[in-house]
Every structure is written in structure tokens, then in C-alpha cells.
Enzyme design. Structure first.
Site, PDB file in Angstrom:
ATOM      1  N   GLU A 199       1.054  -1.102   0.042  1.00 34.43           N
ATOM      2  CA  GLU A 199      -0.503   0.073   0.045  1.00 34.43           C
ATOM      3  C   GLU A 199       1.032   1.189  -0.305  1.00 34.43           C
ATOM      4  O   GLU A 199       1.748   1.364  -0.169  1.00 34.43           O
ATOM      5  CB  GLU A 199      -0.898   0.180   1.413  1.00 34.43           C
ATOM      6  N   CYS A 254       4.674   0.377  14.545  1.00 31.77           N
ATOM      7  CA  CYS A 254       4.369   1.432  14.171  1.00 31.77           C
ATOM      8  C   CYS A 254       3.901   2.320  14.169  1.00 31.77           C
ATOM      9  O   CYS A 254       2.372   2.457  15.489  1.00 31.77           O
ATOM     10  CB  CYS A 254       3.400   0.406  12.650  1.00 31.77           C
TER      11      CYS A 254
END
Ligand code: MN
Length: 154
Positions: free
Chosen positions: A64, A118
Site C-alpha cells: 500500500e 508502527c
């Protein structure tokens, strides 16, 4: 009044106390395999979130891109990641940064998980998936094609 901090103890199996382990994404919304999500921290004033993603051996995140950036710290296991056209082996304590609108994907090794923190904007744009043309363009680089299509490496 600022809320006092809290401590989430690290538990067995790469879980954190009181944190729900949820699906990575809605099933069928995008290609991915063997990956779970835990949101460890989210603060409106800091406008960021810290998530832990755990990829099972042989699993992978979605290929992505999006406008928001990522700072990714590998916490356990090893595997490979694609950032732009760069394919790199990654292992615990490596830091991977992803710039805006850069294709990226994380793949666990065949014989090890790949778990990573993340950091991301709390409010962020929706990830884009590659079109067929964009995928063909990415795959014109043999290294990228091997990464995207290849069996997981040990
Ligand atoms: Mn992303």
C-alpha cells in the site's frame, strides 16, 4: 486535567496488559496474511498512535501507499520489507521509515514471525492499493518482483 500515565506490562506471546488483539484490517478489504494488530497508545494531543503488528511466519502486510508517514521499529523475528523500490532484510531493532506516497510491504520469514511497532498519525488518509498498471511497473524491477511474488525466505 492531564490524565496520568499508565503502564501496560508486557505479557507472554507479545501481548500487552489490557490491550485487545484485533484484526489487522477488515477481511477482504485488501490482500494480507497472518497479521494481527494491537493499539498500544493513542493520544489526541500528540495526534499519534503507536501500534504493534505481529506477522506470522510466511505472512505479510498489505502492499500500500498513503500520504501519512510511518516509523516502524522491528521488535521480534525477521523478514523483508519493501519501501519504494528498495527490498531489505529486516530484524529486531531495525528502524524503517516510510515517506508519503511510497509503496511499502512487510513480509515475515518462512521460519520466524515479524513483529513491529508502527508510529502513525491518529487522523490519517486511507491506504491506496496499487492498480494493475502500478503493480506491473513495480514488478518491472526483478528484485521487487521476487519480493512480491516469492516464497518467504528462511
Ligand atoms: Mn502503511
Amino acid at each position: 486535567m492531564v490524565e496520568a500515565g499508565r503502564i501496560l506490562k508486557f505479557l507472554e506471546g507479545f501481548r500487552w496488559e489490557g490491550v485487545e488483539r484485533s484484526a489487522y484490517k477488515e477481511e477482504g478489504s485488501a490482500p494480507f496474511k497472518g497479521i494481527s494488530r494491537q493499539v498500544l497508545f493513542s493520544d489526541p494531543a500528540l495526534a499519534s498512535e503507536l501500534r504493534f503488528f505481529d506477522i506470522e511466519p510466511g505472512g505479510y502486510s498489505t502492499l500500500e501507499r498513503h500520504k501519512h508517514v510511518h516509523a516502524v521499529m522491528i521488535l521480534r523475528g525477521h523478514g523483508e520489507c519493501l519501501v519504494g523500490r528498495e527490498v531489505r532484510a529486516v530484524a529486531a531493532h531495525d528502524l524503517v521509515t516510510v515517506s508519503p506516497m511510497t509503496w511499502h510491504q512487510f513480509r515475515a520469514a518462512a521460519d520466524a514471525p515479524l513483529g513491529f511497532l508502527c508510529m502513525v498519525n491518529a487522523v490519517r488518509d486511507k491506504p491506496q492499493l496499487p492498480s494493475e498498471g502500478e503493480l506491473r511497473e513495480l514488478e518491472s524491477d526483478p528484485k521487487v518482483a521476487a519480493f512480491l511474488g516469492g516464497a518467504p525466505k528462511a
